[in-house]
Structures are given as structure tokens and as C-alpha cells.
Design a protein around this motif. Structure first.
Motif, PDB file in Angstrom:
ATOM      1  N   VAL A 236       0.862  -1.189   0.000  1.00 60.36           N
ATOM      2  CA  VAL A 236       0.000   0.000   0.000  1.00 60.36           C
ATOM      3  C   VAL A 236       0.899   1.240   0.000  1.00 60.36           C
ATOM      4  CG1 VAL A 236      -1.769   1.285   1.250  1.00 60.36           C
ATOM      5  CG2 VAL A 236      -1.894  -1.211   1.121  1.00 60.36           C
ATOM      6  N   LEU A 237       0.807   2.034  -1.061  1.00 59.59           N
ATOM      7  CA  LEU A 237       1.678   3.205  -1.226  1.00 59.59           C
ATOM      8  C   LEU A 237       1.014   4.463  -0.665  1.00 59.59           C
ATOM      9  CD1 LEU A 237       2.605   2.465  -4.957  1.00 59.59           C
ATOM     10  CD2 LEU A 237       3.956   1.901  -2.933  1.00 59.59           C
ATOM     11  N   GLU A 238      -0.310   4.530  -0.769  1.00 61.57           N
ATOM     12  CA  GLU A 238      -1.046   5.695  -0.250  1.00 61.57           C
ATOM     13  C   GLU A 238      -2.325   5.197   0.412  1.00 61.57           C
ATOM     14  OE1 GLU A 238      -1.801   8.488  -3.456  1.00 61.57           O
ATOM     15  OE2 GLU A 238       0.155   7.977  -4.302  1.00 61.57           O
ATOM     16  N   ARG A 239      -2.683   5.874   1.510  1.00 60.53           N
ATOM     17  CA  ARG A 239      -3.916   5.499   2.217  1.00 60.53           C
ATOM     18  C   ARG A 239      -4.574   6.787   2.667  1.00 60.53           C
ATOM     19  NH1 ARG A 239      -4.060   0.926   6.877  1.00 60.53           N
ATOM     20  NH2 ARG A 239      -6.092   1.377   7.757  1.00 60.53           N
ATOM     21  N   ARG A 240      -5.773   7.053   2.169  1.00 58.86           N
ATOM     22  CA  ARG A 240      -6.479   8.307   2.500  1.00 58.86           C
ATOM     23  C   ARG A 240      -7.861   7.987   3.032  1.00 58.86           C
ATOM     24  NH1 ARG A 240      -4.229  10.224  -2.087  1.00 58.86           N
ATOM     25  NH2 ARG A 240      -5.936   9.337  -3.305  1.00 58.86           N
ATOM     26  N   SER A 241      -8.259   8.691   4.104  1.00 60.72           N
ATOM     27  CA  SER A 241      -9.594   8.478   4.669  1.00 60.72           C
ATOM     28  C   SER A 241     -10.491   9.648   4.322  1.00 60.72           C
ATOM     29  CB  SER A 241      -9.510   8.356   6.186  1.00 60.72           C
ATOM     30  OG  SER A 241      -8.834   7.177   6.517  1.00 60.72           O
ATOM     31  N   GLY A 242     -11.753   9.368   4.058  1.00 60.88           N
ATOM     32  CA  GLY A 242     -12.733  10.413   3.790  1.00 60.88           C
ATOM     33  C   GLY A 242     -13.147  11.094   5.086  1.00 60.88           C
ATOM     34  N   PRO A 243     -14.125  11.991   5.006  1.00 60.19           N
ATOM     35  CA  PRO A 243     -14.572  12.729   6.186  1.00 60.19           C
ATOM     36  C   PRO A 243     -15.005  11.796   7.315  1.00 60.19           C
ATOM     37  CG  PRO A 243     -15.688  13.486   4.190  1.00 60.19           C
ATOM     38  CD  PRO A 243     -14.888  12.293   3.793  1.00 60.19           C
ATOM     39  N   ALA A 244     -14.723  12.235   8.571  1.00 59.50           N
ATOM     40  CA  ALA A 244     -15.069  11.422   9.734  1.00 59.50           C
ATOM     41  C   ALA A 244     -16.571  11.175   9.779  1.00 59.50           C
ATOM     42  CB  ALA A 244     -14.625  12.141  11.004  1.00 59.50           C
ATOM     43  N   GLY A 245     -16.977  10.029  10.293  1.00 59.62           N
ATOM     44  CA  GLY A 245     -18.394   9.702  10.393  1.00 59.62           C
ATOM     45  C   GLY A 245     -18.543   8.253  10.800  1.00 59.62           C
ATOM     46  N   GLU A 246     -19.773   7.767  10.759  1.00 61.42           N
ATOM     47  CA  GLU A 246     -20.003   6.366  11.125  1.00 61.42           C
ATOM     48  C   GLU A 246     -19.481   5.409  10.058  1.00 61.42           C
ATOM     49  OE1 GLU A 246     -24.280   6.030  11.788  1.00 61.42           O
ATOM     50  OE2 GLU A 246     -23.813   5.684  13.902  1.00 61.42           O
ATOM     51  N   GLN A 247     -19.528   5.881   8.795  1.00 61.15           N
ATOM     52  CA  GLN A 247     -19.047   5.054   7.692  1.00 61.15           C
ATOM     53  C   GLN A 247     -18.020   5.889   6.919  1.00 61.15           C
ATOM     54  OE1 GLN A 247     -22.076   2.642   5.631  1.00 61.15           O
ATOM     55  NE2 GLN A 247     -23.622   3.848   6.686  1.00 61.15           N
ATOM     56  N   VAL A 248     -16.763   5.508   7.034  1.00 63.87           N
ATOM     57  CA  VAL A 248     -15.699   6.305   6.426  1.00 63.87           C
ATOM     58  C   VAL A 248     -15.096   5.535   5.249  1.00 63.87           C
ATOM     59  CG1 VAL A 248     -13.440   7.386   6.820  1.00 63.87           C
ATOM     60  CG2 VAL A 248     -15.164   7.383   8.640  1.00 63.87           C
ATOM     61  N   GLN A 249     -15.100   6.185   4.093  1.00 58.32           N
ATOM     62  CA  GLN A 249     -14.495   5.539   2.937  1.00 58.32           C
ATOM     63  C   GLN A 249     -12.979   5.707   2.988  1.00 58.32           C
ATOM     64  OE1 GLN A 249     -14.292   7.056  -1.107  1.00 58.32           O
ATOM     65  NE2 GLN A 249     -15.875   5.594  -1.623  1.00 58.32           N
ATOM     66  N   VAL A 250     -12.255   4.611   2.797  1.00 60.21           N
ATOM     67  CA  VAL A 250     -10.787   4.664   2.808  1.00 60.21           C
ATOM     68  C   VAL A 250     -10.290   4.265   1.423  1.00 60.21           C
ATOM     69  CG1 VAL A 250      -8.682   3.771   3.876  1.00 60.21           C
ATOM     70  CG2 VAL A 250     -10.749   4.082   5.265  1.00 60.21           C
ATOM     71  N   GLN A 251      -9.407   5.098   0.878  1.00 65.20           N
ATOM     72  CA  GLN A 251      -8.886   4.848  -0.464  1.00 65.20           C
ATOM     73  C   GLN A 251      -7.451   4.330  -0.349  1.00 65.20           C
ATOM     74  OE1 GLN A 251      -9.190   8.636  -2.405  1.00 65.20           O
ATOM     75  NE2 GLN A 251     -11.414   8.479  -2.568  1.00 65.20           N
ATOM     76  N   LEU A 252      -7.170   3.230  -1.012  1.00 65.67           N
ATOM     77  CA  LEU A 252      -5.828   2.642  -0.976  1.00 65.67           C
ATOM     78  C   LEU A 252      -5.257   2.631  -2.389  1.00 65.67           C
ATOM     79  CD1 LEU A 252      -6.745  -0.483   1.205  1.00 65.67           C
ATOM     80  CD2 LEU A 252      -5.681   1.641   2.015  1.00 65.67           C
ATOM     81  N   VAL A 253      -4.027   3.097  -2.523  1.00 61.99           N
ATOM     82  CA  VAL A 253      -3.331   3.010  -3.805  1.00 61.99           C
ATOM     83  C   VAL A 253      -2.170   2.043  -3.606  1.00 61.99           C
ATOM     84  CG1 VAL A 253      -2.078   4.268  -5.592  1.00 61.99           C
ATOM     85  CG2 VAL A 253      -3.981   5.374  -4.373  1.00 61.99           C
ATOM     86  N   CYS A 254      -2.147   0.981  -4.399  1.00 60.39           N
ATOM     87  CA  CYS A 254      -1.181  -0.102  -4.169  1.00 60.39           C
ATOM     88  C   CYS A 254      -0.316  -0.325  -5.408  1.00 60.39           C
ATOM     89  CB  CYS A 254      -1.899  -1.417  -3.902  1.00 60.39           C
ATOM     90  SG  CYS A 254      -3.252  -1.284  -2.738  1.00 60.39           S
ATOM     91  N   GLY A 255       0.887  -0.818  -5.146  1.00 62.38           N
ATOM     92  CA  GLY A 255       1.758  -1.277  -6.225  1.00 62.38           C
ATOM     93  C   GLY A 255       2.176  -2.703  -5.927  1.00 62.38           C
ATOM     94  N   ARG A 256       2.914  -3.316  -6.858  1.00 70.27           N
ATOM     95  CA  ARG A 256       3.420  -4.673  -6.590  1.00 70.27           C
ATOM     96  C   ARG A 256       4.495  -4.617  -5.525  1.00 70.27           C
ATOM     97  NH1 ARG A 256       3.084  -8.365 -10.671  1.00 70.27           N
ATOM     98  NH2 ARG A 256       1.924  -7.700 -12.488  1.00 70.27           N
ATOM     99  N   ARG A 257       4.525  -5.590  -4.638  1.00 76.51           N
ATOM    100  CA  ARG A 257       5.569  -5.626  -3.631  1.00 76.51           C
ATOM    101  C   ARG A 257       6.833  -6.236  -4.233  1.00 76.51           C
ATOM    102  NH1 ARG A 257       5.476  -9.324   0.157  1.00 76.51           N
ATOM    103  NH2 ARG A 257       3.253  -9.684  -0.068  1.00 76.51           N
TER     104      ARG A 257
END
Ligand SMILES: C[S@@+](CC[C@H](N)C(=O)[O-])C[C@H]1O[C@@H](n2cnc3c(N)ncnc32)[C@H](O)[C@@H]1O
Length: 257
Positions: A236-257
């Protein structure tokens, strides 16, 4: 077909409705809901700009993310297992576009090219169980260029939504043609969130038609997904969370290890 739980179940019984799957029989209703959701589009466009090369979009639906990618001139292979949603997307394609639509299961597809960017947006990875997630990650790796990126979004739920005792959240969308009520029921014991969509068409102030659609996702959070991605050979190269709340969307950007 799963039965709608809680309030939606009571409404289905009251109205004598037989619920049907949201992404096939309910494609038009899902599409109406998706049209007002702009989440992730800017992030995916920035990634596509960064990597160059063709984009593979898994679980593309009716093209909420596909169409903006095409409008920016990217070549996109858009894959989904819903013929009804792919038809909606196909009807919206410009006469000349870099799109190829593929009706297939994202856990078992085989394409004849590799991609600079693979996208699995709208937390669609949660539609899959652990075995299916391992299968889709294997397929993504097999179709990713050596320095390609894999974008995947997932949902982190507040502890109170993961409790053993089911919790419900309801929202209502009112449009010119009718009312769409969304009932989300969180069942921590089963580890699933069931979304029941009651759609009521209104003509001249009177309910003309009523139907109920269902979809169910697994409660897999971002920490668990990062572990699974690691086991599947991704970093996982980047990990970003959306606005705080009960259901938070998390975005992961991945490359090959
Ligand atoms: C939440 S929708 C997301 C659609 C679109 N990406 C968007 O942002 O609006 C989930 C999509 O996953 C598709 N889907 C579910 N299971 C699938 C599978 N096993 N293989 C391919 N597509 C699948 C559904 O048909 C639906 O289009």
C-alpha cells in the motif's frame, strides 16, 4: 435471494413486495442513486493522469467513474457482471470512445493486455467475501503492468455499527418521479450490511408503483484489507480516509511488492 431485514422486511411484507437484486433488476434505480455521487472521481482521474496507459475499471456499473475517465481521453476497459448496468453505460458512450465493455465476474476474468491502472471503486470490494477478494487480487496482479497501480476503496465502520445487535440507518431521496428510501441494516454478528432500497414512483401525487431492491456487503475494514493485499503481493503506497463519520471511505493506492 436474501430477505430484507428489519424495517424494510416489515415494509416488504406490508406491501407484498418480492425484493430483487439491486444491480440487475434494480439497475435503473441504482443508476439514479449513483448519478448524484461524485466521490472518488477526482482522485481516480489524477491517478490515471499520473500513470498513463490503459485503465481497467472493475465493477464499473453504469459508468459513474468510467465516463469521466473516457472524457479525459483515457482508454478504459470497463468490466462488470451486470448486463443491465453495462447496457446503461453503453447507451451513454460517445460515438468515438476508448472504451471496451466486458461482462464478466471480477474474480475470474481473463483479458489479453496489462494495465497501468486498475480501479475498484465505490467500496465494491466489500461485495466479495474473503475467498473472492483473494481471487480478485490475484486477477488484478495478473493484469497489472510492472509499475502499475491498483486503486481500491473500502469502508471503515464505527464500532457501534459492528455490534452484535443490529443497527439501522435510513435515508430518503425525493426526486421529480418519486421517492427512494434506503434502509441500511448493520448486523455485526453476521458481519454484513444489508441495503434495502424501496422505490416508489409517484404520478400526479399518487403512488403508481412500488418495488424493493437489495444488496449486501461484508464488513471488511481497511486494516483487514491492507493485510489481505499484503498477502496477495501488494504494497500500500497511499492510504487516504474520507470525512469522519459512522461510515468512512478509505482509499488505498497499491503497487506490486
Ligand atoms: C457499488 S456498485 C459500483 C458501481 C460503479 N463502480 C460506481 O462507482 O457507481 C457495485 C458494482 O459491482 C458490480 N459487481 C458485483 N459483483 C461483481 C462481480 N463479482 N464481478 C463484477 N462486477 C460485480 C455490480 O454489478 C455493480 O455494478
Amino acid at each position: 435471494m436474501i430477505r430484507p431485514p428489519g424495517t424494510a422486511g416489515a415494509l416488504a411484507a406490508l406491501y407484498g413486495l418480492e425484493p430483487v437484486p439491486l444491480y440487475s433488476a434494480g439497475a435503473g434505480v441504482y443508476d439514479d442513486i449513483a448519478q448524484i455521487d461524485r466521490a472518488e472521481i477526482g482522485d481516480v482521474l489524477r491517478l490515471a493522469q499520473r500513470v498513463g496507459g490503459p485503465v481497467l475499471e472493475l465493477a464499473c456499473g453504469s459508468g459513474r467513474v468510467t465516463l469521466p475517465l473516457l472524457a479525459r481521453g483515457h482508454r478504459v476497459v470497463a468490466l462488470d457482471n451486470s448486463a443491465a448496468l453495462l447496457r446503461l453505460l453503453s447507451d451513454r458512450l460517445p460515438d468515438v470512445s476508448g472504451a471496451r465493455l466486458v461482462e464478466a465476474d471480477m474474480t475470474s476474468f481473463e483479458l489479453d493486455e496489462t494495465f497501468g491502472l486498475v480501479v475498484l471503486a465505490a467500496t465494491s470490494v466489500c461485495l466479495l467475501d474473503a475467498r473472492q477478494r483473494a481471487a480478485v487480487f490475484e486477477r488484478v496482479r495478473a493484469h497489472l503492468a510492472a509499475d502499475g497501480l491498483f486503486y481500491v476503496s473500502v469502508l471503515d465502520l464505527a464500532d457501534r455499527l459492528r455490534a452484535a445487535r443490529p443497527v439501522e440507518r435510513t435515508s430518503v431521496l425525493v426526486g421529480p418521479g418519486g421517492v427512494t428510501s434506503l434502509f441500511q441494516r448493520f448486523d455485526g454478528r453476521r458481519g454484513v450490511r444489508t441495503t434495502s432500497v424501496l422505490h416508489e414512483s409517484v404520478v400526479d401525487g399518487v403512488t403508481a408503483d412500488r418495488a424493493m431492491y437489495l444488496s449486501e456487503i461484508n464488513m471488511v475494514g481497511s486494516d483487514e484489507l491492507v493485510r489481505e493485499l499484503g498477502a496477495a503481493g501488494f504494497e500500500v503506497l497511499e492510504r487516504r480516509s474520507g470525512p469522519a463519520g459512522e461510515q468512512v471511505q478509505v482509499q488505498l493506492v497499491c503497487g506490486r511488492r
